[in-house]
Design a protein around this motif. Structure first.
Motif, PDB file in Angstrom:
ATOM      1  N   ALA A 130       0.843  -1.194   0.000  1.00  0.00           N
ATOM      2  CA  ALA A 130       0.000   0.000   0.000  1.00  0.00           C
ATOM      3  C   ALA A 130       0.877   1.242   0.000  1.00  0.00           C
ATOM      4  CB  ALA A 130      -0.906   0.007   1.229  1.00  0.00           C
ATOM      5  N   SER A 131       0.568   2.189  -0.860  1.00  0.00           N
ATOM      6  CA  SER A 131       1.387   3.397  -0.950  1.00  0.00           C
ATOM      7  C   SER A 131       0.529   4.552  -1.454  1.00  0.00           C
ATOM      8  CB  SER A 131       2.588   3.179  -1.876  1.00  0.00           C
ATOM      9  OG  SER A 131       2.159   2.738  -3.158  1.00  0.00           O
ATOM     10  N   TYR A 132       0.769   5.739  -0.907  1.00  0.00           N
ATOM     11  CA  TYR A 132       0.004   6.905  -1.336  1.00  0.00           C
ATOM     12  C   TYR A 132       0.743   8.187  -0.993  1.00  0.00           C
ATOM     13  CZ  TYR A 132      -1.562   6.663   3.576  1.00  0.00           C
ATOM     14  OH  TYR A 132      -1.614   6.573   4.950  1.00  0.00           O
ATOM     15  N   ASP A 133       0.334   9.268  -1.661  1.00  0.00           N
ATOM     16  CA  ASP A 133       0.908  10.592  -1.428  1.00  0.00           C
ATOM     17  C   ASP A 133       0.118  11.325  -0.357  1.00  0.00           C
ATOM     18  OD1 ASP A 133       2.514   9.923  -3.564  1.00  0.00           O
ATOM     19  OD2 ASP A 133       1.907  11.613  -4.833  1.00  0.00           O
ATOM     20  N   VAL A 134       0.807  12.208   0.349  1.00  0.00           N
ATOM     21  CA  VAL A 134       0.190  13.145   1.290  1.00  0.00           C
ATOM     22  C   VAL A 134       0.568  14.543   0.839  1.00  0.00           C
ATOM     23  CG1 VAL A 134       0.257  14.038   3.644  1.00  0.00           C
ATOM     24  CG2 VAL A 134       0.139  11.580   3.262  1.00  0.00           C
ATOM     25  N   SER A 135      -0.420  15.420   0.706  1.00  0.00           N
ATOM     26  CA  SER A 135      -0.160  16.789   0.269  1.00  0.00           C
ATOM     27  C   SER A 135      -0.550  17.763   1.374  1.00  0.00           C
ATOM     28  CB  SER A 135      -0.949  17.102  -1.008  1.00  0.00           C
ATOM     29  OG  SER A 135      -0.725  18.439  -1.420  1.00  0.00           O
ATOM     30  N   ALA A 136       0.419  18.121   2.191  1.00  0.00           N
ATOM     31  CA  ALA A 136       0.192  19.120   3.243  1.00  0.00           C
ATOM     32  C   ALA A 136       1.326  20.128   3.258  1.00  0.00           C
ATOM     33  CB  ALA A 136       0.053  18.454   4.609  1.00  0.00           C
ATOM     34  N   VAL A 137       1.980  20.259   2.113  1.00  0.00           N
ATOM     35  CA  VAL A 137       3.073  21.214   1.884  1.00  0.00           C
ATOM     36  C   VAL A 137       4.138  21.033   2.982  1.00  0.00           C
ATOM     37  CG1 VAL A 137       3.580  23.585   1.139  1.00  0.00           C
ATOM     38  CG2 VAL A 137       1.290  22.668   0.860  1.00  0.00           C
ATOM     39  N   CYS A 138       4.506  22.082   3.683  1.00  0.00           N
ATOM     40  CA  CYS A 138       5.623  21.984   4.627  1.00  0.00           C
ATOM     41  C   CYS A 138       5.295  21.177   5.876  1.00  0.00           C
ATOM     42  CB  CYS A 138       6.106  23.382   5.013  1.00  0.00           C
ATOM     43  SG  CYS A 138       6.678  24.361   3.602  1.00  0.00           S
TER      44      CYS A 138
END
Length: 330
Positions: A104-112
Motif C-alpha cells: 500500500a502506498s500513497y501521497d500526502v499533500s500538506a506542503v511543509c
C-alpha cells in the motif's frame, strides 16, 4: 503494553548541485546579506534538469531502509508538494523502485507540514494494527515550481528528501511517537498556493499563476502561532515541560520563525536544530533532513527528548514528540 510506532531508521539526501546566495544575486535584485539577514539561508541544493521528486525519494527511502536493517515495510507514505505528475500519485512508483511493489502506498499533500502528516498516517496504521511497519518519506523538487524571477520565493526554497522507517513497538520504547497535534484552516489557502494547474483554474491566466506563491508576512505570523501552539499541545500530551526538551526540530522555513517560536516556548537557542543555512526550505523534506544533520552533528543524541513541529500550505500545522533512539542515519 500500548502499541506504538517506533522510529527504526533515518535516511536523507540532497542533490549535489548547490546554488549560493551570490549565484542568485547575479540574476536577481538581491544580495547575500539581504538573504541571510531575512532568512538565515546561505545556500540551497537543486536538481539537474530531468531529475524528479521520485528520484530523490527513492534514494532517501533506500538509505532509511538500510539504516533500519530491513528491505520490507507494509506501507509507503510520500509527503510532497511536487509530485512527478498531477496523476497518478508518486508513492506507488517510489515503492516499486524500492522493490516494494504490491505494498500500500500513497501521497500526502500538506506542503511543509507534509512529513508530520505522513508520520501521523504511518503511526496511525501501526497503532491500529493495520501495518507492522511503514516507510515515511518527505521529498521535494521545489525548483520545478518556483518563478526564477521572483526573489521572494527563489531565495528560500531548495530540493531534497528525507525518510524514516517506523516499526510496531511499545509506547515506552525510545523512538516511539508519543502524541500528535494536527490542524488546518482552509480559509487561509491563498497564503501559500500555486493558482493554476488544478480543477479550479486549469490554465494560467497570467504566466505567474503557474508558479508557487506565498504571502510572506502573513505566513510568518501564522507559522509562529501554529507551530508554538502545536508544540505546546504535544508537551501537554507527553507530560514534558519546555525545559525538558533537549532538541527542538521546527520546519526549516526561516531562522527568525524558529527563534521566535523557541523564545515564546522558553527554549534556549542552542536547543534548536538548524540546517536551513545549508539546504534552505525543503518543505516536506525539511524535518527529516534537519533530524539527519542534527544526529550527524551531535546536536541530537540518543535519549534526547525531541519535539517536531511544522506549518505549511492549506494552511496546515502539526507536531509530535519522541525520545530519540540509538539508530543509524544514512
Amino acid at each position: 503494553m500500548t502499541r506504538a510506532a517506533v522510529v527504526q531508521g533515518l535516511g536523507a539526501m540532497v542533490p549535489p548541485g548547490i546554488v549560493t546566495n551570490a549565484m542568485l544575486a547575479e540574476r536577481l535584485d538581491t544580495s547575500d546579506e539581504w538573504i541571510r539577514t531575512r532568512t538565515g539561508i546561505a545556500q540551497r541544493h537543486m536538481v539537474e534538469p530531468g531529475v524528479a521528486t521520485s528520484d530523490l525519494a527513492v534514494v532517501a527511502g533506500e538509505r532509511a531502509l538500510k539504516a533500519a536493517g530491513t528491505d520490507r515495510v507494509d506501507l509507503v507514505v510520500l509527503a510532497t508538494t511536487t509530485p512527478d505528475h498531477p496523476c497518478p500519485a508518486t508513492a506507488p512508483s517510489v515503492a516499486a523502485r524500492l522493490g516494494l511493489a504490491g505494498v500500500a502506498s500513497y501521497d500526502v499533500s500538506a506542503v511543509c507540514t507534509g512529513f508530520i502528516y505522513g508520520l501521523y498516517a504511518g503511526a496511525g496504521a501501526i497503532a491500529a494494527g493495520l501495518a507492522d511497519s511503514a516507510l515515511v518519506i518527505g521529498a521535494e523538487t521545489y525548483s520545478s515550481i518556483l518563478n526564477p524571477e521572483d526573489r521572494t520565493t527563489s531565495v528560500i526554497f531548495g530540493d531534497g528528501a528525507g525518510a524514516v522507517v517506523l516499526r510496531a513497538g511499545g509506547a515506552d520504547e525510545p523512538g516511539a511517537l508519543l502524541g500528535f497535534d494536527l490542524g488546518s484552516d482552509g480559509s487561509l489557502a491563498d497564503l501559500i498556493m500555486i493558482p493554476a494547474g488544478g480543477s479550479r483554474q486549469r490554465t494560467p491566466v497570467e504566466p505567474a499563476d503557474a508558479y508557487f506563491t506565498m504571502n510572506g508576512k502573513q505566513v510568518f505570523r501564522h507559522a509562529v502561532e501554529r507551530m508554538e501552539g502545536a508544540a505546546r499541545s504535544v508537551l501537554a500530551k507527553t507530560g514534558w515541560r519546555a525545559d525538558d526538551v533537549d532538541c527542538f526540530v521546527g520546519h526549516q522555513a526561516n531562522i527568525r520563525i524558529l527563534r521566535t517560536v523557541a523564545l515564546q516556548l522558553g527554549l534556549p537557542e542552542d536547543r534548536l536544530a538548524v540546517n536551513l543555512d545549508r539546504v534552505g526550505n525543503t518543505s516536506a523534506a525539511s524535518i527529516p533532513l534537519a533530524l539527519a544533520d542534527a544526529a550527524r552533528d551531535g546536536v541530537l543524541k540518543p535519549g534526547d527528548r525531541v519535539v517536531l513541529t511544522a506549518f505549511g500550505g492549506g494552511v496546515t500545522w502539526g507536531a509530535t514528540g519522541l525520545i530519540w533512539p540509538d539508530i543509524s542515519v544514512f
